[in-house]
Design an enzyme around this catalytic site. Structure first.
Site, mmCIF file in Angstrom:
data_model
loop_
_atom_site.group_PDB
_atom_site.id
_atom_site.type_symbol
_atom_site.label_atom_id
_atom_site.label_comp_id
_atom_site.label_asym_id
_atom_site.label_seq_id
_atom_site.Cartn_x
_atom_site.Cartn_y
_atom_site.Cartn_z
ATOM 1 N N TRP A 26 6.962 4.171 -9.747
ATOM 2 C CA TRP A 26 6.538 4.706 -8.443
ATOM 3 C C TRP A 26 7.633 5.569 -7.805
ATOM 4 O O TRP A 26 7.426 6.124 -6.743
ATOM 5 C CB TRP A 26 6.142 3.572 -7.495
ATOM 6 C CG TRP A 26 7.094 2.429 -7.482
ATOM 7 C CD1 TRP A 26 8.196 2.284 -6.690
ATOM 8 C CD2 TRP A 26 7.031 1.250 -8.296
ATOM 9 N NE1 TRP A 26 8.828 1.100 -6.961
ATOM 10 C CE2 TRP A 26 8.127 0.440 -7.940
ATOM 11 C CE3 TRP A 26 6.149 0.798 -9.283
ATOM 12 C CZ2 TRP A 26 8.364 -0.795 -8.539
ATOM 13 C CZ3 TRP A 26 6.421 -0.422 -9.873
ATOM 14 C CH2 TRP A 26 7.491 -1.200 -9.513
ATOM 15 N N GLU A 39 3.870 -0.160 -2.942
ATOM 16 C CA GLU A 39 4.435 -0.936 -1.840
ATOM 17 C C GLU A 39 3.581 -2.163 -1.529
ATOM 18 O O GLU A 39 4.116 -3.218 -1.207
ATOM 19 C CB GLU A 39 4.603 -0.068 -0.585
ATOM 20 C CG GLU A 39 5.703 0.983 -0.712
ATOM 21 C CD GLU A 39 7.098 0.386 -0.904
ATOM 22 O OE1 GLU A 39 7.303 -0.807 -0.600
ATOM 23 O OE2 GLU A 39 7.995 1.108 -1.383
ATOM 24 N N TYR A 122 5.527 -2.688 7.894
ATOM 25 C CA TYR A 122 6.319 -2.396 6.695
ATOM 26 C C TYR A 122 5.671 -1.311 5.830
ATOM 27 O O TYR A 122 6.317 -0.330 5.442
ATOM 28 C CB TYR A 122 6.548 -3.667 5.849
ATOM 29 C CG TYR A 122 7.179 -3.310 4.526
ATOM 30 C CD1 TYR A 122 8.550 -3.088 4.431
ATOM 31 C CD2 TYR A 122 6.400 -3.088 3.387
ATOM 32 C CE1 TYR A 122 9.127 -2.681 3.244
ATOM 33 C CE2 TYR A 122 6.972 -2.676 2.196
ATOM 34 C CZ TYR A 122 8.337 -2.482 2.134
ATOM 35 O OH TYR A 122 8.901 -2.057 0.969
ATOM 36 N N ASP A 140 12.334 -5.295 5.065
ATOM 37 C CA ASP A 140 11.787 -6.341 4.203
ATOM 38 C C ASP A 140 12.881 -7.388 3.996
ATOM 39 O O ASP A 140 13.927 -7.334 4.670
ATOM 40 C CB ASP A 140 11.290 -5.741 2.864
ATOM 41 C CG ASP A 140 12.428 -5.254 1.983
ATOM 42 O OD1 ASP A 140 13.596 -5.209 2.464
ATOM 43 O OD2 ASP A 140 12.178 -4.934 0.809
#
Ligand code: SF4
Length: 355
Positions: A26, A39, A122, A140
């Site tokens: 990614w 994510e 987030y 996170d």
């Protein structure tokens, strides 16, 4: 830290990231859809586990349109084993909204993204900063740990009210010229260098700016509150056989393991034998009278907030028509058909034993 020191810290982090980051699938793209998928998967799940799921998921659902137009069972099947299935259900819901209300174009606005199912602070910050280079700081577990050490923050990292404090600190440190790179650098530092145990402070690009390191207090951060012990539930399930078919039921779409298929069963009562509980639960849940033929397996499994020990029995259908009380659907299937249905991980621990 002075403004100059903050600026230096940002530069060192980004420079370190450029040299040392892991090449992950990614990170080879700036497609917001792909970044979103990664994510969402990476929330609560480790990188090495995510990689094959990410690749398989994108083969099946390469863009928002494909995801929106797929049926939920196919999506849950691709997600099977990754856990936290609400994530997959929410992605499906979000994809539908993006297709219907935004012509399939992935939104680049905070307000629009935050309205979509399952997109919290987030995910919105990660996608907007990484895919669109917008100045939103991510927080996170890795980021909280690094910041708690860098600034000696005494707020426990696992207390939900501390999120706001870490968010403010992260926002103050964010490099607004390179927000995506900076966010990834901070997370990567937490994953590779500033690890929970034995952080590699000597190899850390910001060790001279780290208060915990300078004061020799690294082992005292991050602070945590003690959580109560996870409860243990004793469960029983039955694989009910009738004419070479077995009965599976589908859980209601929302909640824990929502939308997945399973074998009927439930909690074992106090002073109740697992066999008797199995017969009772099957009667209550699907209205069938069965007998227990044998014990297939004992399965142990841990969820986030509780653990289970599950006694699995082979049962023979005796009488009755299926009437559902709890599940929303059922099928009588052959063993050869079982791969078409998404099951929870705990069920996969015994499915391979069935014949
Ligand atoms: Fe973490 Fe050590 Fe770097 Fe401080 S110096 S941020 S404790 S790795």
């Amino acid at each position: 830290m002075t403004f100059k020191e903050i600026d230096q810290t940002r530069k060192r982090l980004i420079e370190w990231y450029r040299r040392h980051h892991r090449r992950l699938p990614w990170r080879e793209t700036d497609d917001p859809y792909r970044i979103w998928v990664s994510e969402v998967m990476l929330q609560q799940t480790q990188v090495q586990t995510v990689i094959p799921y990410y690749q398989k998921f994108l083969q099946h659902f390469p863009d928002v349109k494909k995801l929106a137009n797929s049926n939920l069972q196919r999506i849950l099947k691709a997600w099977e084993g990754l856990g936290y299935y609400a994530r997959a259900r929410n992605m499906h819901g979000s994809a539908k909204v993006i297709l219907e209300q935004h012509a399939g174009k992935f939104p680049d606005s905070w307000d629009v993204l935050r309205e979509l199912p399952g997109i919290g602070d987030y995910i919105a910050s990660a996608v907007l900063s990484i895919a669109f280079n917008q100045p939103y700081a991510v927080v996170d577990g890795n980021v909280k740990r690094v910041l708690s050490r860098l600034y000696e923050i005494s707020e426990p990292v696992n207390k939900s009210s501390s999120y706001k404090i870490f968010k403010e600190v992260a926002d103050g440190l964010l490099d607004r010229r390179h927000p995506g790179l900076f966010n990834q650098a901070l997370m990567e530092l937490g994953a590779l260098v500033c690890k929970p145990k034995k952080p590699d402070c000597n190899g850390c690009p910001v060790h001279s700016r780290c208060r915990a390191n300078q004061a020799g207090h690294v082992d005292q951060f991050p602070k945590r509150i003690r959580k109560p012990k996870t409860p243990l539930h004793n469960i029983t399930v039955g694989v009910v056989y009738k004419n070479n078919h077995m009965l599976i039921t589908r859980r209601k779409p929302e909640g824990l393991l929502g939308g997945l298929w399973e074998f009927p069963g439930g909690k074992i009562g106090k002073n109740e034998s697992p066999e008797k509980a199995c017969i009772r639960e099957i009667k209550e849940e699907v209205n069938l009278n069965v007998t227990v033929d044998g014990h297939i397996a004992q399965v142990k499994h841990a969820y986030t907030h509780f653990k289970i020990i599950m006694e699995v029995f082979s049962c023979r259908y005796v009488s009755g028509d299926v009437k559902l009380n709890g599940p929303v659907d059922f099928r009588w299937i052959t063993l050869g058909e079982i791969d078409q249905y998404p099951f929870p991980k705990a069920n996969h621990k015994f499915i391979h034993l069935l014949d």
